[in-house]
Design an enzyme around this catalytic site. Structure first.
Site, short mmCIF file in Angstrom:
data_model
loop_
_atom_site.label_atom_id
_atom_site.label_comp_id
_atom_site.label_asym_id
_atom_site.label_seq_id
_atom_site.Cartn_x
_atom_site.Cartn_y
_atom_site.Cartn_z
CB THR A 273 61.19 -49.05 -113.95
OG1 THR A 273 61.86 -48.23 -114.92
CG2 THR A 273 60.14 -49.88 -114.66
CG ASP A 274 62.89 -43.29 -112.41
OD1 ASP A 274 61.73 -43.46 -112.02
OD2 ASP A 274 63.33 -42.18 -112.80
CB SER B 276 64.87 -17.54 -117.92
OG SER B 276 64.18 -18.01 -119.06
CB SER C 120 62.60 -29.42 -114.79
OG SER C 120 62.15 -30.73 -114.80
CG ASP D 220 63.45 -37.40 -116.13
OD1 ASP D 220 63.35 -38.52 -116.66
OD2 ASP D 220 62.49 -36.77 -115.64
C1 GLA Z 1 59.39 -38.50 -114.81
C2 GLA Z 1 60.39 -38.60 -113.67
C3 GLA Z 1 61.34 -39.77 -113.86
C4 GLA Z 1 60.57 -41.06 -114.15
C5 GLA Z 1 59.54 -40.83 -115.27
C6 GLA Z 1 58.66 -42.03 -115.46
O1 GLA Z 1 60.06 -38.18 -116.00
O2 GLA Z 1 61.12 -37.42 -113.53
O3 GLA Z 1 62.16 -39.93 -112.72
O4 GLA Z 1 59.98 -41.57 -112.99
O5 GLA Z 1 58.71 -39.72 -114.98
O6 GLA Z 1 59.39 -43.12 -115.92
#
Ligand code: GLA
Length: 416
Positions: free
Chosen positions: A63-64, A95, A157, A201
């Protein structure tokens, strides 16, 4: 019926199991060990230490980037970055999972490295500062180490991006707030990792708060922290360890299909800003404008998921956890049937969980294909959950799943 003794034994086993999961297996290093590793790599002491967490999303998937709501929380898993100045006029990256040190002069900080180098995640963030006019004056040596299970869809990430954005916010004296750090991380992902991700995220990694989930409006970036300390219930993450990871191609395809749906809807609603703006009733009235059948089912998911997220948070605030759980299940079904980002591994974990008494809800979390499910499970049902779901999963896929009790933690911060 199980006796008290047996339940106690199971409780102890569960405690041991989650300690093993949360500590040894993922090898939580002490900051002092990381400092030692920094010294060994660079022959001098680290001057600064930062940490940014991974995340798990409770509901609001895909949805974002459609302007909808999401409801993620930051985890105790994450990425550390240790830094010290150097006098070489270069940035050096190391790393703990890789043997080499990568050294880049100042004039190479705005171009991605070839072959999907891991350095592109931090480099992409440094590049954002340079693009905004900040000029590196001194070189830095960096060491990163993370314990987010790799490929689990728990945003390793994003953690690496946000930890870099936070460290360089201090180095450049930019004074950005945490939302801006999330935006820098997202741009790094777009421009250096070539994934057209939404903001969820990085936002969760930046703005997370212990024992809270973030109810974020991805259109306005307004957010509210909602307590998720649930009496007698745990958030359990189950890792498919599936070989089918969400690759950037499949993800970017979904983003593009939503765009097609939006453009076709604009033929009848020219001012429509994003799919999340439509209620389900409004969508049903105009969805005939979407002639592309794939785009249509993608949009069905998005519009439904946006409503489910709003409803789920309202239910949680009212204390109606059962309704929250039902919406989690509906979310998974829509991601399986309309968005088509689940597959055997995620479906098996979720569907097996639904059959267990004491599981309030269970769904895939994150981008999809592989990665993890997230479940709300009553304390007393957790041993049975781990055993039954784990056994059924092994039988169907030949893979051993892993289970973690989520510890909902704070977002990015300077450790010292
Ligand atoms: C990944 C993307 C997020 C989001 C999710 C699904 O994690 O990085 O921005 O779109 O998928 O909700």
């Amino acid at each position: 019926m199980r006796g008290v003794k047996e339940t106690r034994r199971e409780d102890k086993t569960l405690k041991r199991r989650s300690e093993k999961i949360n500590n040894k297996k993922y090898n939580i290093m002490e900051v002092k060990e990381l400092k030692q590793a920094f010294k060994e790599a660079y022959g001098k002491a680290a001057e600064m230490v930062y940490f940014a967490p991974g995340r798990v999303n409770l509901i609001g998937e895909h949805t974002d980037y459609n302007g909808g709501h999401v409801f993620p929380c930051a985890l105790s898993f994450g990425t550390y970055m240790l830094l010290a100045k150097n006098d070489r006029r270069t940035m050096r990256f190391k790393s703990l999972n890789m043997p080499e040190i990568i050294e880049l002069p100042f004039n190479m900080l705005t171009t991605p490295l070839p072959n999907n180098s891991w350095v592109n995640y931090p480099l992409g963030c440094i590049a954002q500062y340079i693009k905004r006019g900040f000029v590196p004056k001194e070189g830095y040596d960096m060491l990163v180490w993370g314990n987010v299970p790799a490929g689990a869809g728990l945003s390793s990430s994003a953690a690496l991006e946000v930890v870099t954005a936070c460290a360089y916010n201090d180095i450049f004296g930019a004074g950005y707030d945490k939302t801006e750090l999330a935006k820098i991380g997202q741009l790094s992902e777009h421009e250096f990792a070539l994934v057209n991700c939404g903001i969820m995220d990085q936002f969760a990694s930046a703005q997370g708060k212990k024992d809270h989930a973030i109810y974020l409006n991805c259109d306005t970036l307004d957010f509210e922290l909602v307590p998720v300390k649930l009496e007698g219930i745990k958030v359990v993450i189950s890792n498919t360890h599936s070989p089918h990871k969400l690759d950037s191609g499949a993800y970017n395809d979904r983003v593009a299909q939503c765009k097609v749906a939006l453009e076709q809807l604009r033929t009848v609603r020219p001012n429509l800003k994003n799919l999340a703006e439509l209620s389900e009733a409004e969508f049903n009235e105009i969805k005939g404008a979407i002639t592309d059948q794939v785009a249509l089912i993608r949009a069905e998911h998005v519009v439904g998921e946006c409503q489910r997220t709003i409803d789920a948070v309202a239910a949680l605030k009212k204390g109606d956890i059962e309704e929250f759980g039902r919406l989690m299940i509906a979310s998974h079904i829509s991601l399986r049937d309309n968005y088509q980002v689940t597959g055997l591994h995620l479906d098996t974990l979720a569907e097996e969980a639904w059959m267990i008494d004491g599981v309030i809800g269970s769904r895939m979390t994150g981008g999809g294909f592989g990665g993890c499910t997230v479940s709300l499970v009553r304390d007393e049902a957790i041993p049975e959950f781990i055993e039954k779901v784990g056994d059924a999963y092994l039988e169907k896929t030949g893979i051993k799943a892993d289970f973690y009790i989520a510890e909902i933690s704070d977002g990015v911060h300077k450790v010292e």
